[in-house]
Every structure is written in structure tokens, then in C-alpha cells.
Design an enzyme around this catalytic site. Structure first.
Site, PDB file in Angstrom:
ATOM      1  CE1 TYR A  25      -4.324  -1.999   0.342  1.00 37.97           C
ATOM      2  CE2 TYR A  25      -4.483  -0.327   1.588  1.00 37.97           C
ATOM      3  CZ  TYR A  25      -4.714  -2.022   0.633  1.00 37.97           C
ATOM      4  OH  TYR A  25      -6.154  -2.374   0.944  1.00 37.97           O
ATOM      5  CG  HIS A  37      -6.093  -0.226  -2.402  1.00 36.76           C
ATOM      6  ND1 HIS A  37      -7.076  -1.271  -2.076  1.00 36.76           N
ATOM      7  CD2 HIS A  37      -6.725   0.644  -2.096  1.00 36.76           C
ATOM      8  CE1 HIS A  37      -8.395  -1.157  -0.900  1.00 36.76           C
ATOM      9  NE2 HIS A  37      -7.650   0.298  -0.962  1.00 36.76           N
ATOM     10  CG  HIS A  40     -10.168  -2.258  -5.288  1.00 38.41           C
ATOM     11  ND1 HIS A  40     -10.444  -3.893  -5.119  1.00 38.41           N
ATOM     12  CD2 HIS A  40      -8.996  -2.516  -4.245  1.00 38.41           C
ATOM     13  CE1 HIS A  40      -8.949  -4.177  -4.467  1.00 38.41           C
ATOM     14  NE2 HIS A  40      -8.831  -3.701  -4.015  1.00 38.41           N
ATOM     15  CG  ASP A  95      -9.527  -7.729  -2.429  1.00 41.22           C
ATOM     16  OD1 ASP A  95      -8.098  -8.454  -2.443  1.00 41.22           O
ATOM     17  OD2 ASP A  95      -9.662  -7.188  -2.092  1.00 41.22           O
TER      18      ASP A  95
END
Length: 392
Positions: free
Chosen positions: A130, A195, A224, A282
Site C-alpha cells: 500500500y 488500490h 476496485h 482480491d
């Protein structure tokens, strides 16, 4: 080992009239009517009974080492097992990290990918997590892409999310430039797998980078993108501008119009379901549920099974042609990620195949020519799997 699959309706993913397919070793050797095994060959003839033979599915977003951790150490999800992946019809996958790059690492990710490859699958990974600056194996992302065969890009890099590292624009620019040049030098896609959270900025940071640098729009693959109405709208504009978008399957708590079957149906009707659209699961990641104050109120674990489940529902209930549904989890993914000999049924390609029955349920799976699932049950298991647990 030679294997001859007789009397199947092949989707390459384009439809082919009933025919036969010959596997020699790990590759597709011949496609045509009336094929037979030569007298000198040791092999098996498998009757397809007019069922559909399609390319093995490619899942470009799987937390193979587990994910989670947002609710403390006990909320870390476990490593995925081979039989889970095979049951889903997935023969090629890309592993990645998520929020937790402290107790998880890129080296752990790489080793798990190699383990799954030894057990019969084809695997790749994204370097990073991330946060930006992100975790890599070598001092730079560029080195990872050039020197490590399995690294094909950077990810899962979080933006517009309260769990991201809130990267500055210059940091994202530098990361993307490293991915692009590293990909060029290493002969890889070098994409940045993003993401996207529910933050109000959405794709705006990417539009800013595109407006003030020479980086092409195809360097980014935001995922997403069906998270919210606003984000999906931005994703459609991104798609129209020439970019790639990745939808996330298994979002059963989303409004129906944001779930993959409905979104695929909508894109198809609007003639927007191009090669730039992909779907991923995912899988095996945590599924945290936050309230409006950003407080964690629930936790689940994602399943890789939802990839075909959602595409199948799009075909059965949303007017999606079979070939259009297959592309988003086969040939489109192979094109975006530059995966050689993957995503299609074609002579010389890897024999990654899924046999679907009349109701489009998964009946058999071959990975690189090896039969892994038969009569809807795994017949090959991971090194430490217990057979009785793997089939439940």
C-alpha cells in the site's frame, strides 16, 4: 504424456465449432476435427461430450501470503492453498501484498509464488504494498523488475484510502517512472496496480500525473473501480481515455448495480467492454468493513471462487456473451500484463484449460497440461494440504 480432448466447443475465447484438442506435454499441440493419438504415443483420450473448453482463468489480484491485519495480529488471513485456486478454475495468478508490509514481505510473497509454481500453477507478483515509498526486494523497483523474473509491476499501491501512505504526487510520479523504465529494461509490463479506496480524490492523482508528465495512461491499472458510483463513473472516463480498469469480484455487500455481473452487462451494452477491462478476485485478502467514522466493525476473507462465479452470472443473467465474459479473465489480462502463451486456446500456447458443463460450472482444470481437477474435485493438492479438508 499426450492427452486428446474430444468433441468440445472451444472458446479461444472466440467460439469454435465442436472439435478436438491435443495436449503434448505442457502445450497445446493441435486443434481440429477427427484428431487421433498416433500409435507411438502414450496418452489418454478424454470425451468432452459437447461441453465448453475455455482458457484457464488469470487472476491478477490474489493475496497468496494472506492479507488483513487491520484488526490486529489475529486478523491476519492465512496463506492460500493450491486446491482453493484450482477449484476456482485459475491457472495463472499474480500475488501481492496489501495493508500489511510489516509482518508480510515481498520476499515472503516471492517464495510463496515459487511454491505454487512448483505445485503446478503459473505465478507472478507485484513488488510493493500500500505505502509509498514502497517495499521492494532490491534497493529500487527498477532493479526488481529487471532482475527478478516473477516481478511484473508495482502493487498494490493505495491511493484515495484512509489506509494508504497518503503519497505525495511526486512520489507517485517517481514510482510510476521506475515501473515504466524497469518494465522496458526487463521486458515486462511494468504496470502500477493501484488500490482505489472510497476517498473523495478518486482517480484525480492519476489524472494530475498524466497531465504533467510524459507517462502514458496504460502504465496504470486501477482496481476496485466498482467500489462506488462516483468511482465507477471516473473509471468509465478513464477507460474512454484509453486506460485500463480492473473490477473486483465478490463484492456481495455492494449495491447490485456495482457488482461485477451488472457492471459487465452495463459496459457491454454501452460498447465499452474492450480489451482494457479486466476482473480480479482480491482473493484471500481481508474484507474489512468500516463505518462512516472509519472504525472497523467487521472482517471477512475474500475467496478466489468469486472470479468465475461473478462472470458466469453476468453471462447467465445480464446478457453477456460467453466470449465477452471470458475475455475479462483470460485474454484481456494476458494482454495488459504481457503474459506470454497465456489467456488463449491456441497452438503453441500453454495448455491451461477449463472444461465447463452445460450450466457453465467448472468440471475439469488443466494447468500447463496437467489435469488438476476432475469431476469438479481437485486431484492434485498442495504439499501440506490434507485431502479431506481441501475438498470441503
Amino acid at each position: 504424456m499426450w492427452q486428446l480432448i474430444k468433441n468440445v466447443l472451444i472458446y479461444t475465447p472466440e467460439p469454435v465449432p465442436e472439435t478436438d484438442l491435443l495436449i503434448v506435454g505442457s502445450r497445446i499441440a493441435a486443434i481440429g476435427k477427427g484428431l487421433t493419438l498416433p500409435a507411438y504415443a502414450e496418452g489418454e483420450v478424454i470425451e468432452g461430450h459437447g461441453n465448453k473448453l475455455v482458457p484457464g482463468f488469470i487472476d491478477a489480484h490474489v493475496h497468496i501470503c494472506g492479507g488483513g491485519g487491520e484488526a490486529g495480529p489475529a486478523s491476519r488471513t492465512p496463506e492460500i492453498q493450491l486446491s482453493q485456486i484450482i477449484r476456482a478454475g485459475t491457472t495463472t495468478l499474480v500475488g501481492l501484498l496489501g495493508t500489511d508490509a510489516i509482518s508480510r514481505s515481498v520476499s515472503e510473497l516471492l517464495v510463496k509464488a515459487r511454491a505454487l509454481e512448483e505445485e503446478g500453477l503459473t505465478t507472478y507478483i507485484y513488488s510493493g504494498a500500500y505505502q509509498v515509498p514502497t517495499q521492494t526486494l532490491f534497493p529500487s523497483l527498477r532493479e526488481d523488475l529487471v532482475l527478478i523474473d516473477k516481478v511484473i509491476g508495482a502493487g498494490e499501491i493505495a491511493i484515495s484510502d484512509h489506509r494508504s501512505g497518503q503519497p505525495q504526487l511526486a512520489e507517485l510520479e517517481h514510482l510510476t517512472a521506475e515501473a515504466r523504465v524497469g518494465g522496458m529494461l526487463g521486458g515486462k509490463a511494468g504496470i502500477v496496480h493501484l488500490h482505489l479506496g472510497e476517498g473523495k480524490r478518486g482517480l484525480e492523482p492519476i489524472w494530475q500525473i498524466l497531465s504533467q508528465t510524459e507517462i502514458p495512461i496504460t502504465q496504470f491499472v486501477p482496481t476496485h473501480i466498482n467500489r462506488t458510483d462516483a468511482l465507477l463513473g471516473q473509471g468509465v472516463e478513464f477507460l474512454k481515455a484509453g486506460g485500463h480498469i480492473d473490477l473486483t469480484a465478490g463484492c456481495d455487500d455492494f449495491p447490485q448495480e456495482l457488482q461485477v455481473p451488472a457492471v459487465l452487462g452495463m459496459l457491454y451494452k454501452r460498447e465499452l467492454l474492450s480489451h482494457q477491462v479486466t476482473v480480479s478476485s482480491d482473493g484471500n485478502g481481508s474484507m474489512p468493513i468500516y463505518n462512516d467514522a472509519g472504525v472497523l466493525v467487521g472482517m471477512g476473507v475474500g475467496s478466489v471462487d468469486v472470479l468465475w462465479r461473478d462472470v458466469r452470472e453476468g453471462i447467465l443473467n445480464y446478457g453477456l456473451p460467453i466470449e465477452a465474459g471470458l475475455r475479462v479473465i483470460t485474454s484481456n489480462v494476458a494482454t495488459v500484463l504481457r503474459l506470454a502463451r497465456k489467456g488463449m486456446i491456441k497452438i503453441g500456447y500453454d495448455a491451461d484449460l477449463v472444461l465447463l458443463d452445460e450450466e457453465l460450472h467448472i468440471n475439469a482444470v488443466w494447468a500447463k497440461g496437467k489435469l488438476m481437477l476432475k469431476d469438479s474435485q481437485p486431484i492434485v493438492f498442495g504439499t501440506f494440504e490434507h485431502k479431506e479438508n481441501a475438498t470441503t
